[in-house]
Design a protein around this motif. Structure first.
Motif, PDB file in Angstrom:
ATOM      1  N   MET A 269       0.837  -1.235   0.431  1.00  0.00           N
ATOM      2  CA  MET A 269      -0.316  -0.651  -0.326  1.00  0.00           C
ATOM      3  C   MET A 269       1.030   0.796   0.336  1.00  0.00           C
ATOM      4  O   MET A 269       0.287   2.801  -0.695  1.00  0.00           O
ATOM      5  CB  MET A 269      -0.486  -0.155   1.141  1.00  0.00           C
ATOM      6  N   ALA A 270       1.829   0.867   0.787  1.00  0.00           N
ATOM      7  CA  ALA A 270       2.852   2.770   0.997  1.00  0.00           C
ATOM      8  C   ALA A 270       3.714   2.641  -0.375  1.00  0.00           C
ATOM      9  O   ALA A 270       3.750   3.822  -0.706  1.00  0.00           O
ATOM     10  CB  ALA A 270       3.943   2.355   1.924  1.00  0.00           C
ATOM     11  N   ALA A 271       3.202   1.481  -1.212  1.00  0.00           N
ATOM     12  CA  ALA A 271       4.256   1.446  -2.721  1.00  0.00           C
ATOM     13  C   ALA A 271       3.215   1.925  -3.059  1.00  0.00           C
ATOM     14  O   ALA A 271       3.522   3.315  -4.286  1.00  0.00           O
ATOM     15  CB  ALA A 271       4.846   0.268  -3.062  1.00  0.00           C
ATOM     16  N   ALA A 272       1.802   2.046  -3.525  1.00  0.00           N
ATOM     17  CA  ALA A 272       0.875   2.160  -4.659  1.00  0.00           C
ATOM     18  C   ALA A 272       0.721   3.709  -3.807  1.00  0.00           C
ATOM     19  O   ALA A 272       0.528   4.682  -5.018  1.00  0.00           O
ATOM     20  CB  ALA A 272      -0.256   1.705  -4.103  1.00  0.00           C
ATOM     21  N   CYS A 273       0.916   4.238  -3.149  1.00  0.00           N
ATOM     22  CA  CYS A 273       0.846   5.540  -2.980  1.00  0.00           C
ATOM     23  C   CYS A 273       1.475   6.641  -3.043  1.00  0.00           C
ATOM     24  O   CYS A 273       1.216   7.667  -3.558  1.00  0.00           O
ATOM     25  CB  CYS A 273       0.997   5.720  -1.159  1.00  0.00           C
ATOM     26  N   ALA A 274       2.470   5.934  -3.295  1.00  0.00           N
ATOM     27  CA  ALA A 274       3.938   6.506  -3.593  1.00  0.00           C
ATOM     28  C   ALA A 274       3.722   7.227  -4.649  1.00  0.00           C
ATOM     29  O   ALA A 274       4.362   8.245  -5.460  1.00  0.00           O
ATOM     30  CB  ALA A 274       5.098   6.182  -3.078  1.00  0.00           C
TER      31      ALA A 274
ATOM     32  N   ALA B 206       1.033   9.667  -6.141  1.00  0.00           N
ATOM     33  CA  ALA B 206       1.186  10.880  -5.335  1.00  0.00           C
ATOM     34  C   ALA B 206       1.827  11.026  -6.455  1.00  0.00           C
ATOM     35  O   ALA B 206       2.192  12.598  -7.186  1.00  0.00           O
ATOM     36  CB  ALA B 206       2.202  10.919  -3.887  1.00  0.00           C
ATOM     37  N   SER B 207       3.201  10.217  -7.386  1.00  0.00           N
ATOM     38  CA  SER B 207       3.139  11.044  -7.993  1.00  0.00           C
ATOM     39  C   SER B 207       3.200  10.818  -9.375  1.00  0.00           C
ATOM     40  O   SER B 207       3.717  11.888 -11.000  1.00  0.00           O
ATOM     41  CB  SER B 207       5.203   9.769  -8.401  1.00  0.00           C
ATOM     42  N   LEU B 208       1.671  10.087  -9.141  1.00  0.00           N
ATOM     43  CA  LEU B 208       1.300  10.288 -11.390  1.00  0.00           C
ATOM     44  C   LEU B 208      -0.089  11.084 -11.327  1.00  0.00           C
ATOM     45  O   LEU B 208      -1.255   9.946 -11.065  1.00  0.00           O
ATOM     46  CB  LEU B 208       1.430   8.865 -11.312  1.00  0.00           C
ATOM     47  N   THR B 209      -0.459  11.783 -10.145  1.00  0.00           N
ATOM     48  CA  THR B 209      -1.657  12.513 -10.784  1.00  0.00           C
ATOM     49  C   THR B 209      -2.034  12.521 -11.334  1.00  0.00           C
ATOM     50  O   THR B 209      -1.677  13.007 -12.524  1.00  0.00           O
ATOM     51  CB  THR B 209      -1.891  13.376  -8.873  1.00  0.00           C
ATOM     52  N   LEU B 210      -3.836  12.423 -11.622  1.00  0.00           N
ATOM     53  CA  LEU B 210      -4.471  12.963 -12.552  1.00  0.00           C
ATOM     54  C   LEU B 210      -4.939  14.437 -12.362  1.00  0.00           C
ATOM     55  O   LEU B 210      -3.935  15.524 -11.834  1.00  0.00           O
ATOM     56  CB  LEU B 210      -5.648  12.253 -12.973  1.00  0.00           C
ATOM     57  N   LEU B 211      -5.687  15.442 -13.735  1.00  0.00           N
ATOM     58  CA  LEU B 211      -5.095  16.476 -14.121  1.00  0.00           C
ATOM     59  C   LEU B 211      -5.911  16.471 -11.956  1.00  0.00           C
ATOM     60  O   LEU B 211      -7.630  16.323 -12.021  1.00  0.00           O
ATOM     61  CB  LEU B 211      -6.680  16.740 -15.072  1.00  0.00           C
ATOM     62  N   PRO B 212      -5.735  17.557 -12.458  1.00  0.00           N
ATOM     63  CA  PRO B 212      -6.430  18.124 -10.605  1.00  0.00           C
ATOM     64  C   PRO B 212      -8.101  18.461 -10.744  1.00  0.00           C
ATOM     65  O   PRO B 212      -7.449  19.975 -11.750  1.00  0.00           O
ATOM     66  CB  PRO B 212      -5.466  18.926 -10.265  1.00  0.00           C
ATOM     67  N   LEU B 213      -8.143  18.843  -9.949  1.00  0.00           N
ATOM     68  CA  LEU B 213      -9.440  18.931  -9.820  1.00  0.00           C
ATOM     69  C   LEU B 213      -9.934  20.837  -9.482  1.00  0.00           C
ATOM     70  O   LEU B 213     -10.400  21.775 -10.114  1.00  0.00           O
ATOM     71  CB  LEU B 213     -10.727  18.642  -8.365  1.00  0.00           C
ATOM     72  N   SER B 214      -8.644  21.027  -9.169  1.00  0.00           N
ATOM     73  CA  SER B 214      -8.183  22.459  -9.357  1.00  0.00           C
ATOM     74  C   SER B 214      -7.893  23.541  -9.681  1.00  0.00           C
ATOM     75  O   SER B 214      -7.813  24.393 -10.594  1.00  0.00           O
ATOM     76  CB  SER B 214      -7.144  23.041  -7.862  1.00  0.00           C
TER      77      SER B 214
ATOM     78  N   GLU C 107       2.970  -0.635 -13.075  1.00  0.00           N
ATOM     79  CA  GLU C 107       3.828  -0.816 -13.545  1.00  0.00           C
ATOM     80  C   GLU C 107       3.098  -0.337 -15.525  1.00  0.00           C
ATOM     81  O   GLU C 107       4.156   0.204 -15.962  1.00  0.00           O
ATOM     82  CB  GLU C 107       3.467  -2.272 -13.713  1.00  0.00           C
ATOM     83  N   THR C 108       2.116  -0.503 -15.663  1.00  0.00           N
ATOM     84  CA  THR C 108       1.480  -0.189 -16.729  1.00  0.00           C
ATOM     85  C   THR C 108       1.692   1.972 -16.803  1.00  0.00           C
ATOM     86  O   THR C 108       1.597   1.930 -17.836  1.00  0.00           O
ATOM     87  CB  THR C 108       0.566  -0.591 -17.714  1.00  0.00           C
ATOM     88  N   ARG C 109       1.666   2.428 -15.255  1.00  0.00           N
ATOM     89  CA  ARG C 109       1.380   3.800 -16.199  1.00  0.00           C
ATOM     90  C   ARG C 109      -0.482   3.587 -16.358  1.00  0.00           C
ATOM     91  O   ARG C 109      -0.407   5.235 -16.767  1.00  0.00           O
ATOM     92  CB  ARG C 109       2.670   4.926 -15.999  1.00  0.00           C
ATOM     93  N   GLU C 110      -1.085   2.806 -16.459  1.00  0.00           N
ATOM     94  CA  GLU C 110      -2.425   3.205 -17.059  1.00  0.00           C
ATOM     95  C   GLU C 110      -3.384   3.466 -15.743  1.00  0.00           C
ATOM     96  O   GLU C 110      -2.903   2.856 -15.077  1.00  0.00           O
ATOM     97  CB  GLU C 110      -2.657   2.376 -17.793  1.00  0.00           C
ATOM     98  N   LEU C 111      -4.386   4.327 -15.842  1.00  0.00           N
ATOM     99  CA  LEU C 111      -5.623   3.944 -15.066  1.00  0.00           C
ATOM    100  C   LEU C 111      -6.461   3.223 -15.599  1.00  0.00           C
ATOM    101  O   LEU C 111      -6.675   2.919 -16.638  1.00  0.00           O
ATOM    102  CB  LEU C 111      -6.465   5.454 -15.033  1.00  0.00           C
ATOM    103  N   GLU C 112      -6.911   1.775 -14.751  1.00  0.00           N
ATOM    104  CA  GLU C 112      -7.914   0.701 -15.320  1.00  0.00           C
ATOM    105  C   GLU C 112      -8.579   0.683 -14.080  1.00  0.00           C
ATOM    106  O   GLU C 112      -9.059   1.384 -12.851  1.00  0.00           O
ATOM    107  CB  GLU C 112      -6.545  -0.583 -15.356  1.00  0.00           C
ATOM    108  N   GLY C 113      -8.984  -0.676 -14.771  1.00  0.00           N
ATOM    109  CA  GLY C 113     -10.944  -0.381 -13.406  1.00  0.00           C
ATOM    110  C   GLY C 113     -12.057  -1.104 -14.136  1.00  0.00           C
ATOM    111  O   GLY C 113     -12.166  -0.229 -14.868  1.00  0.00           O
ATOM    112  N   PHE C 114     -12.739  -0.837 -13.561  1.00  0.00           N
ATOM    113  CA  PHE C 114     -14.847  -1.468 -14.102  1.00  0.00           C
ATOM    114  C   PHE C 114     -15.162   0.039 -14.635  1.00  0.00           C
ATOM    115  O   PHE C 114     -15.815  -0.322 -15.255  1.00  0.00           O
ATOM    116  CB  PHE C 114     -15.080  -2.110 -12.914  1.00  0.00           C
TER     117      PHE C 114
END
Length: 345
Positions: free
Chosen positions: A22-27, A30-38, A108-115
């Motif tokens: 989880m710590a790795a995932a959170c890191a 944080a480094s691959l943020t999407l276009l921010p809401l602000s 690993e792929t740096r792609e956004l994925e999921g249902f």
């Protein structure tokens, strides 16, 4: 993203868990943020109230609401909201980037994925003819409605439960998934479910979630509110902006249990084999919908048309294909998507 890209990377990712994972995932997140809401770019837009060719029926106010899952009749017609998206050339979607198997960054792929991400891409394909014509914006659980009200996104596809209270502020598509609230806790915990075993236990939920509302209605003696909730003194320990923060709190021993949708809880249990769902079954029945700005009737009707096509094909429907890829391992036995309900014209 083409379906099937780097399946080996996905398979290696499934099952990563625990505090280290989880710590790795959170890191990575944080480094691959999407276009921010602000973000204040040139993509800000407004939404008119009735789309051309779309039904003008509106979902009921909370005090009149008896069947919140009933949505507008499906339509392929364009209207002001659809035209804005076409002029921009991109669908702006509010999503999660932290919910494993629903909306998350594959480290690993740096792609956004999921249902949920698959469904966003299907909407983009229908409106723009390109499943990759999407601007994804990461939205905390407690900012989903605000993102729509402030014209920061066209749609929110983020495990968002349809209910009467939310219908006062946003519009929803027909249901695309059935879920329910359940308790997540360590395997060796004496907690047995959403019951008296929660008495005196520290329970985490996300701000603005139906889980928090459930705890407000019946907590069984659980401690579930931070001192100074909603103020600068809020510690964000028991009530957190993002639902995944609860899992980190649980792993660090800062809370004893989590209340959340069973669909999200199953994904978190897949990340960390030390935690399990407690109780025989969910204690609520809830349905996820695609949310749009209140009054964006043409867009809601178009999403409902997308969902008509998404459900077609039985076991080979796009919905079932996505379910088998992302959710079947943690939520087995689902044979079909929820049937749609529509408002009368």
């Amino acid at each position: 993203m083409a379906r099937g890209r780097d399946r080996s990377a996905r398979s290696r990712l499934r099952g990563w868990g625990g505090v280290t994972g989880m710590a790795a995932a959170c890191a990575i997140t944080a480094s691959l943020t999407l276009l921010p809401l602000s973000h204040n770019g040139g993509d800000s837009f407004g939404t008119k109230t009735v789309g051309q060719g779309a039904t003008s029926a509106v979902q009921a106010r909370a005090d009149e609401c008896t069947d919140p899952e009933a949505s507008l009749q499906p339509s392929g017609a364009d209207g002001p909201s659809i035209e804005k998206i076409k002029e921009r050339g991109k669908l702006i979607a509010g999503v999660d980037q932290n919910s494993f198997r629903w909306g998350y960054r594959n480290p690993e792929t740096r792609e956004l994925e999921g249902f949920d991400i698959d469904l966003v891409r299907a909407i983009a394909q229908n409106i723009l003819g390109d499943r990759d014509a999407v601007i994804f914006r990461a939205i905390p659980t407690n900012q989903r409605i605000a993102a729509l009200e402030n014209d920061r996104v066209d749609v929110v596809v983020r495990t968002m439960t349809i209910n009467c209270k939310r219908l006062e502020q946003v519009s929803f598509s027909t249901a695309y998934f059935q879920a329910g609230q359940q308790v997540l806790a360590p395997k060796d915990s004496p907690i047995t479910g959403y019951d008296k075993s929660l008495d005196g236990k520290r329970v985490c939920s996300a701000e603005g979630s139906t889980a928090f509302e459930a705890l407000e209605n019946q907590s069984f003696g659980a401690v579930f509110k931070d001192e100074g909730d909603g103020t600068e003194q809020d510690k964000d320990q028991l009530t957190v902006p993002n639902q995944l923060d609860c899992l980190v709190r649980l792993q660090l021993g800062e809370v004893d249990a989590i209340v959340t949708d069973n669909a999200l809880a199953a994904s978190q249990a897949a990340q960390d084999p030390a935690v399990v769902l407690k109780g025989d079954k969910p204690f609520t029945t809830e349905y996820y919908g695609v949310a749009a700005k209140k009054g964006a009737d043409d867009l809601v009707a178009r999403v409902n048309q997308v969902l008509v096509d998404y459900r077609k094909g039985g076991a080979d429907s796009p919905w079932m294909v996505s379910y088998r890829e992302w959710l079947a391992t943690g939520l087995p036995g689902i044979e079909a998507p929820p049937a749609p309900k529509y408002l009368s014209n």
